[in-house]
Design a protein around this motif. Sequence first.
Motif, PDB file in Angstrom:
ATOM      1  N   THR A  12       0.619  -0.970  -0.305  1.00 23.18           N
ATOM      2  CA  THR A  12       0.033   0.431   0.561  1.00 23.18           C
ATOM      3  C   THR A  12       1.016   1.336  -0.044  1.00 23.18           C
ATOM      4  OG1 THR A  12      -0.326  -0.087   2.129  1.00 23.18           O
ATOM      5  CG2 THR A  12      -1.772  -1.193   1.153  1.00 23.18           C
ATOM      6  N   THR A  14       2.980   4.334  -0.780  1.00 22.22           N
ATOM      7  CA  THR A  14       2.892   5.699  -0.792  1.00 22.22           C
ATOM      8  C   THR A  14       1.445   5.785  -1.358  1.00 22.22           C
ATOM      9  OG1 THR A  14       4.059   6.394  -1.667  1.00 22.22           O
ATOM     10  CG2 THR A  14       4.695   6.525   0.149  1.00 22.22           C
ATOM     11  N   LEU A  15       1.498   5.589  -2.845  1.00 20.54           N
ATOM     12  CA  LEU A  15       0.975   5.230  -3.411  1.00 20.54           C
ATOM     13  C   LEU A  15      -0.706   5.050  -3.203  1.00 20.54           C
ATOM     14  CD1 LEU A  15       3.137   5.311  -6.577  1.00 20.54           C
ATOM     15  CD2 LEU A  15       2.181   6.950  -5.531  1.00 20.54           C
ATOM     16  N   VAL A  16      -0.220   3.896  -1.860  1.00 19.39           N
ATOM     17  CA  VAL A  16      -1.816   3.096  -1.660  1.00 19.39           C
ATOM     18  C   VAL A  16      -1.899   2.850  -2.666  1.00 19.39           C
ATOM     19  CG1 VAL A  16      -3.881   3.678  -0.382  1.00 19.39           C
ATOM     20  CG2 VAL A  16      -2.030   5.129  -0.310  1.00 19.39           C
ATOM     21  N   GLN A  89       0.045   7.914 -11.973  1.00 16.92           N
ATOM     22  CA  GLN A  89       1.360   8.306 -11.782  1.00 16.92           C
ATOM     23  C   GLN A  89       2.151   8.870 -12.501  1.00 16.92           C
ATOM     24  OE1 GLN A  89      -1.058   6.222  -9.632  1.00 16.92           O
ATOM     25  NE2 GLN A  89      -1.470   7.626  -8.597  1.00 16.92           N
ATOM     26  N   LEU A  91       3.733   5.333 -13.471  1.00 14.32           N
ATOM     27  CA  LEU A  91       4.526   4.801 -12.646  1.00 14.32           C
ATOM     28  C   LEU A  91       4.693   3.785 -14.021  1.00 14.32           C
ATOM     29  CD1 LEU A  91       4.097   5.024  -9.031  1.00 14.32           C
ATOM     30  CD2 LEU A  91       6.575   5.319 -10.048  1.00 14.32           C
ATOM     31  N   GLY A 113      13.069   4.010  -9.418  1.00  7.41           N
ATOM     32  CA  GLY A 113      13.134   5.421  -8.346  1.00  7.41           C
ATOM     33  C   GLY A 113      11.974   4.746  -6.988  1.00  7.41           C
ATOM     34  N   PHE A 114      11.752   3.166  -6.529  1.00  7.62           N
ATOM     35  CA  PHE A 114      11.386   2.566  -5.958  1.00  7.62           C
ATOM     36  C   PHE A 114      11.869   1.466  -5.516  1.00  7.62           C
ATOM     37  CE2 PHE A 114       7.987  -0.453  -3.351  1.00  7.62           C
ATOM     38  CZ  PHE A 114       8.025   0.495  -2.255  1.00  7.62           C
ATOM     39  N   PRO A 131      11.138  -2.524  -0.123  1.00  9.06           N
ATOM     40  CA  PRO A 131      12.054  -1.070  -0.045  1.00  9.06           C
ATOM     41  C   PRO A 131      11.712  -0.342   1.488  1.00  9.06           C
ATOM     42  CG  PRO A 131      12.476  -1.525  -1.976  1.00  9.06           C
ATOM     43  CD  PRO A 131      10.677  -2.306  -1.336  1.00  9.06           C
ATOM     44  N   MET A 132      10.454  -0.517   1.745  1.00 14.43           N
ATOM     45  CA  MET A 132      10.043   0.351   2.710  1.00 14.43           C
ATOM     46  C   MET A 132       9.644  -0.202   4.441  1.00 14.43           C
ATOM     47  SD  MET A 132       7.455   2.468   1.211  1.00 14.43           S
ATOM     48  CE  MET A 132       5.448   1.442   0.913  1.00 14.43           C
ATOM     49  N   ARG A 133       9.743  -1.515   4.232  1.00 14.70           N
ATOM     50  CA  ARG A 133       8.555  -2.218   5.167  1.00 14.70           C
ATOM     51  C   ARG A 133      10.103  -2.707   5.732  1.00 14.70           C
ATOM     52  NH1 ARG A 133       4.697  -1.797   7.892  1.00 14.70           N
ATOM     53  NH2 ARG A 133       4.229  -4.047   8.201  1.00 14.70           N
ATOM     54  N   MET A 241      -9.869   3.337  -3.969  1.00  9.71           N
ATOM     55  CA  MET A 241      -9.083   5.258  -3.833  1.00  9.71           C
ATOM     56  C   MET A 241      -9.055   5.349  -5.097  1.00  9.71           C
ATOM     57  SD  MET A 241      -6.675   3.820  -0.620  1.00  9.71           S
ATOM     58  CE  MET A 241      -5.900   2.747  -0.899  1.00  9.71           C
ATOM     59  N   GLN A 243      -7.180   5.081  -7.699  1.00  8.81           N
ATOM     60  CA  GLN A 243      -6.638   4.418  -8.322  1.00  8.81           C
ATOM     61  C   GLN A 243      -6.413   3.912  -9.265  1.00  8.81           C
ATOM     62  OE1 GLN A 243      -2.536   5.809  -6.670  1.00  8.81           O
ATOM     63  NE2 GLN A 243      -4.068   6.067  -4.590  1.00  8.81           N
TER      64      GLN A 243
ATOM     65  N   LEU B  34       3.171  11.099  -0.889  1.00 10.78           N
ATOM     66  CA  LEU B  34       3.864   9.947  -1.391  1.00 10.78           C
ATOM     67  C   LEU B  34       2.753   9.637  -0.174  1.00 10.78           C
ATOM     68  CD1 LEU B  34       5.131   8.305  -3.806  1.00 10.78           C
ATOM     69  CD2 LEU B  34       3.325   9.794  -4.410  1.00 10.78           C
ATOM     70  N   THR B  35       1.819  10.570   0.919  1.00  8.07           N
ATOM     71  CA  THR B  35       1.324   9.705   1.924  1.00  8.07           C
ATOM     72  C   THR B  35       2.442   9.962   3.191  1.00  8.07           C
ATOM     73  OG1 THR B  35       0.491   7.887   1.717  1.00  8.07           O
ATOM     74  CG2 THR B  35       1.234   7.794   3.222  1.00  8.07           C
ATOM     75  N   THR B 253      14.628   9.712  -9.341  1.00 10.43           N
ATOM     76  CA  THR B 253      13.156  10.401  -9.301  1.00 10.43           C
ATOM     77  C   THR B 253      12.344   9.658  -8.934  1.00 10.43           C
ATOM     78  OG1 THR B 253      13.992   9.306 -11.951  1.00 10.43           O
ATOM     79  CG2 THR B 253      13.779  11.901 -11.408  1.00 10.43           C
ATOM     80  N   ASN B 256       5.464  10.722 -11.474  1.00 11.47           N
ATOM     81  CA  ASN B 256       5.722  12.134 -12.192  1.00 11.47           C
ATOM     82  C   ASN B 256       6.356  12.725 -10.715  1.00 11.47           C
ATOM     83  OD1 ASN B 256       3.120  11.342 -10.474  1.00 11.47           O
ATOM     84  ND2 ASN B 256       1.876  11.516 -12.005  1.00 11.47           N
ATOM     85  N   THR B 297      13.355   5.217  -0.983  1.00 13.05           N
ATOM     86  CA  THR B 297      13.368   4.241  -1.323  1.00 13.05           C
ATOM     87  C   THR B 297      14.299   3.863  -1.295  1.00 13.05           C
ATOM     88  OG1 THR B 297      12.398   3.508  -3.126  1.00 13.05           O
ATOM     89  CG2 THR B 297      10.914   2.509  -0.701  1.00 13.05           C
ATOM     90  N   MET B 330       7.220   4.073   4.622  1.00 12.06           N
ATOM     91  CA  MET B 330       9.263   3.784   5.368  1.00 12.06           C
ATOM     92  C   MET B 330       7.961   4.209   6.071  1.00 12.06           C
ATOM     93  SD  MET B 330      11.604   5.470   1.952  1.00 12.06           S
ATOM     94  CE  MET B 330      12.776   5.376   4.011  1.00 12.06           C
ATOM     95  N   GLY B 333       8.423   0.726   8.669  1.00 20.41           N
ATOM     96  CA  GLY B 333       9.506   0.492   8.629  1.00 20.41           C
ATOM     97  C   GLY B 333      10.729   0.489   9.382  1.00 20.41           C
TER      98      GLY B 333
END
Lengths: 293, 486
Positions: A12, A14-16, A89, A91, A113-114, A131-133, A241, A243, B34-35, B253, B256, B297, B330, B333
Amino acid sequence: MRLTQSPLFIWTATLVLATSASTAAAQTAKPTTAPAATPTLAPAVAPAADALPSASDIFAKAVAAAGGADLIRMQTSRTQVGTIEMAAQSLKGTITTKSVSPSLLLIETELPGFGKIRQGINGTVGWGIDPMRGPSLMDGDELTRVLRESSIESELNPALGCDSVEVVGRSDFRGTACYKVQLKRGENRSSRFYDLAAGHLVGSVETVKSSMGEFEVTTSYSKFALFSGRTLATVQENAMMGQTQKLTMNSVEFAPIDPTDFALPAEIQALVKVAAAAPAAPAAAPTQPTTKK
Amino acid sequence: MDEPPPRRLMPCDTARMRLFQLASLSATIALHSLTGGCIGASQVAPALPATPPPEPTQPDHPPEESLALMNADVFDQVWVIIRDTHPDPTINKGDWNDKRLQFRDRAIAANSTDELRNVLRDMLDTLGESHFAIIPNSVSGSTEAHGGWSGITIHVMGGEAIVTRVAPKSPAAAAGVRTGWRALTAEGDSLDEIIKPFGTPRTALERLARDRAIEAFMGGRPGMSPVYVFVDNDGREHTITLILEDLPGEPVTFGNLPPFAAEIEHSWVSDETIRALGCDPSATGRVGYLRFSIWMTALSAAIDDALTTFRTADAIVIDLRGNPGGLGLMATGVAGHFLAETTSLGTMRGRDMKIDFRTNPRSVDRAGNVIGVFSGPLALLIDGHSGSTSEIFAAGLLDLKRAQPFGQTSAGAALPATTHTLKNGDVLLHAIGDFKTPSGILVEGVGVAQQIGTPPTPSDYTSSPDSELRDALKWIAQQRLPATAP
């Protein structure tokens, strides 16, 4: 193409984003346990011009449209490569899924980027690294649910494990005339839409629950194509949501997969040890400084 | 023949929306979200004198039909997205249909994309919330982080622009700029022209908007050499020319969003530094210091490795000053390095979803070693520019009594948000949820405040090179007292 909405496949961010990305890879897995008792199904109706078919008839037609139960059970290994895109987005990344029945699964998603998100099941351990959690294990209930939703038997009979299944009528799903089937499993309810003519599952609406929360996801399946005798949707779109996330399958192979591809990463192996240990590992003891700013 | 160098980015007579438009271009703010959240151009409006009621506008000449059609399409797109995704279905109990009537004709009549953006921003401003912004396609599509960097952080305190931080190895540090100095002018124009219209901000968010306006006013492109006048603690004026550099860190980056510079710094706080801040190294013990510029990240592995190294520390300081946010999850985490059990940092609620920001205990390192979580004191350095994910992280850990924040109250800009590329290539940033701590505290508009002692005053910045770190070290020493007492 049954695409699980399991929490395992929901990141989920940031872009959920909701990634119901187990995609068809999971559907080839055979069940690890005996199929659950068949739930109460809506009674078959007498043939009539506008009578509704039974849920089991609808499911059987979907299986036949996909290539038949025998073929589905025979294709035990599958590798799919495709793209994942969130156009709003800007992406776009890659997604690869590998599965071997009965319950080996690996999904790798990479977004510029992620970074790379890895999710897997090695038969007994469900895990994820993002990578986030960081690395994490699926808990028992979650793992049970994912294994069930990933199983071939669930694909052959979506009613498995449900408390009730009901054909509620004909409905339009994004321009396609469909039968609408409602499934209830505990507190969870979902609606599935089966192409009235072709038989394919073309959409679903489901409230997805996970340890991170719950949200409604509308999923559509489209652009069906033939792969080694199997008819699979090559495009899945998840909307939530406001998206939309689009998964496009570019290639499907049913060749054998090296089992070592499903080996647990070192971090996950360590987490399994931690989970098995009682009590949990204590925090490291402070020591005297050796380095300076 | 060389073109004359631009005087600076923001002439003092620039209209407010242009100023905020520029503010939104600044890479330091453009990625709040982003949240976590992008402190967008639109949110600053409430701090300013009320916008006059929109009047029916007639352009001098009708815009090209194609432009008008595009304007209408883009306006409708923005209006519908907000209608359908704003976390509050009543759109803050306002009449969103009225907003369409109020702004659509102006949007259609816009003679340029800039004009259209300003109309859209005016409409978004009526929401009075963070995380609603229009990001020009020239920025979102760029691959380079925008904005020159001097290394100065400014906070307005008592109506004056105070230098609260001078980044090490920055142009400002090299030129001898000191914390506690007052910034008077940039390129000959008084900063009062920016400060006064804001009056006395009522919220942390308004303070942030004002500070961002100052930053934009004093900013520029890399290579530019604006002249600033500062006043030191003794009343002496210092006229200093700073050659602006590229933002430090690696350009990254993501979708967008505008490009941003991802920077991380981690080290053990030296005995020398501890003593310079008036603290006793034997009392503080071994303190790990971690600062990162944004929650993205691209920095995850480095953050994890630093916190793994600090498992042997007596205390850890995470410096979130100036960190505008980033990827919201993040926070779960990183928080997992400090919480042995899965715990909620708070809850995000949107129209049809509820997401629990549950931490992920980080008991193993990236190499697969079992390291446990860090259980010692955790201090967080914050300021008015700490936004979004930084606030989710700080508010959640504070609520759980697992960390203490030190510094100015944070931005109060903590609405989970996402982006949407519009038909003209611009990007709409829009909130899709709110965020409340486990005890139900709404961070948006309020921010995270220091709980122990008082936030730094201008004199603190004069007397100490790093008053927030000083206060954190004092707290850490107190936390360790039971362990060190005979």
